[in-house]
Design an enzyme around this catalytic site. Sequence first.
Site, PDB file in Angstrom:
ATOM      1  N   ASN A 140      44.658 -43.214 126.798  1.00 17.87           N
ATOM      2  CA  ASN A 140      45.968 -42.793 126.175  1.00 17.87           C
ATOM      3  C   ASN A 140      47.015 -44.017 126.509  1.00 17.87           C
ATOM      4  O   ASN A 140      47.360 -43.992 127.524  1.00 17.87           O
ATOM      5  CB  ASN A 140      46.618 -41.482 126.918  1.00 17.87           C
ATOM      6  N   GLU A 175      54.205 -35.702 128.856  1.00 18.42           N
ATOM      7  CA  GLU A 175      55.486 -36.380 128.374  1.00 18.42           C
ATOM      8  C   GLU A 175      56.006 -35.600 127.395  1.00 18.42           C
ATOM      9  O   GLU A 175      57.296 -35.824 127.144  1.00 18.42           O
ATOM     10  CB  GLU A 175      55.141 -37.901 128.229  1.00 18.42           C
ATOM     11  N   GLU A 183      45.996 -32.110 133.204  1.00 15.65           N
ATOM     12  CA  GLU A 183      46.639 -33.124 133.452  1.00 15.65           C
ATOM     13  C   GLU A 183      47.853 -32.464 134.433  1.00 15.65           C
ATOM     14  O   GLU A 183      48.759 -32.153 133.839  1.00 15.65           O
ATOM     15  CB  GLU A 183      47.315 -33.997 132.547  1.00 15.65           C
ATOM     16  N   GLY A 216      50.998 -40.920 136.170  1.00 10.81           N
ATOM     17  CA  GLY A 216      51.448 -42.148 136.647  1.00 10.81           C
ATOM     18  C   GLY A 216      52.035 -42.301 137.878  1.00 10.81           C
ATOM     19  O   GLY A 216      52.890 -43.316 138.135  1.00 10.81           O
ATOM     20  N   SER A 262      46.443 -40.273 136.999  1.00 15.20           N
ATOM     21  CA  SER A 262      46.057 -41.545 137.886  1.00 15.20           C
ATOM     22  C   SER A 262      44.596 -41.627 138.021  1.00 15.20           C
ATOM     23  O   SER A 262      44.044 -42.004 139.282  1.00 15.20           O
ATOM     24  CB  SER A 262      46.838 -41.189 139.328  1.00 15.20           C
TER      25      SER A 262
HETATM   26  P1  PGA Z   1      48.031 -41.985 133.850  1.00 13.04           P
HETATM   27  O1  PGA Z   1      48.237 -41.125 132.775  1.00 13.04           O
HETATM   28  O2  PGA Z   1      46.549 -42.239 134.006  1.00 13.04           O
HETATM   29  O3  PGA Z   1      48.819 -43.116 133.811  1.00 13.04           O
HETATM   30  O4  PGA Z   1      48.433 -41.328 135.312  1.00 13.04           O
HETATM   31  C1  PGA Z   1      47.311 -40.181 132.332  1.00 13.04           C
HETATM   32  C2  PGA Z   1      47.784 -39.367 130.903  1.00 13.04           C
HETATM   33  O5  PGA Z   1      49.255 -39.245 131.100  1.00 13.04           O
HETATM   34  O6  PGA Z   1      47.328 -39.152 130.036  1.00 13.04           O
END
Ligand code: PGA
Length: 248
Positions: free
Chosen positions: A9, A97, A167, A173, A212
């Site tokens: 993503n 998000e 998630e 993040g 992450s």
């Molecule tokens: P991340 O994001 O791997 O940067 O934590 C994952 C996502 O939002 O799909």
Amino acid sequence: MRKKIFAANWKMNLGPTAAAGFIREFRERWTPNDAEVVFFPSALAFAAVRDAAGDPCPFKLGVQNVYTVDSGAFTGENSAPMAKDAGAHYVLVGHSERRHVFGETDAECAAKCAIVERSGLTPLLCVGETLEERNSGHARDVVTRQLREGLSRLDQPERAASVLAYEPVWCIGSGKHATPRDASEIHGVLRTVLRSLVGDRADSVRILYGGSASPDNAAELLAAEDVDGLLVGGASLKVDSWLSICAS
Ligand code: PGA
């Protein structure tokens, strides 16, 4: 056996030039295995990614968001039929998000899953609790509600609900990932809810973990029960780390 998925993503990163360069380098260095690799570039980079991927495309492509209707006066939006026409296979729905920065509700996620299904694409519904919800013991209830409501308007849930992602919002993040045990526990809850909705077909639904995920933790997360792949943000933006995750 459920085929594993590695999904990148890219969020609002990698414009057309950088995205095409990434794909060319990835193709050169990648050794395909039995897992499925999926890229979710930005809408503006989608065509560049598709063209750089070649024909036949060795991986699947998806878009990060669509609007709830097919077409019309909705400046700035993209629709599911357009995503299909452009060559997408998947559409992310309900990414945290979208829910937390843009205020998307469960009802909007349900409408998006429905229009994605009707356009002949596969919705990849994302669910996950905030840290507050986890700390107050509500993680299971939150993901159950998001899953039930998200799939509530599908015509054929047993066909369209084939991929999901868990998630946890506090992992995205943040550099903190869920323990394999915590991920397994929630994936197990999701599979139980799915069983109540689609019967035995629940066993073939692939449930990805996201938050992450990185080359350092990919193998242990993938080894956890009921974890059928990874949805990766930050660590999918560099060819080296993405190759290493896809080889896990
Ligand atoms: P991340 O994001 O791997 O940067 O934590 C994952 C996502 O939002 O799909």
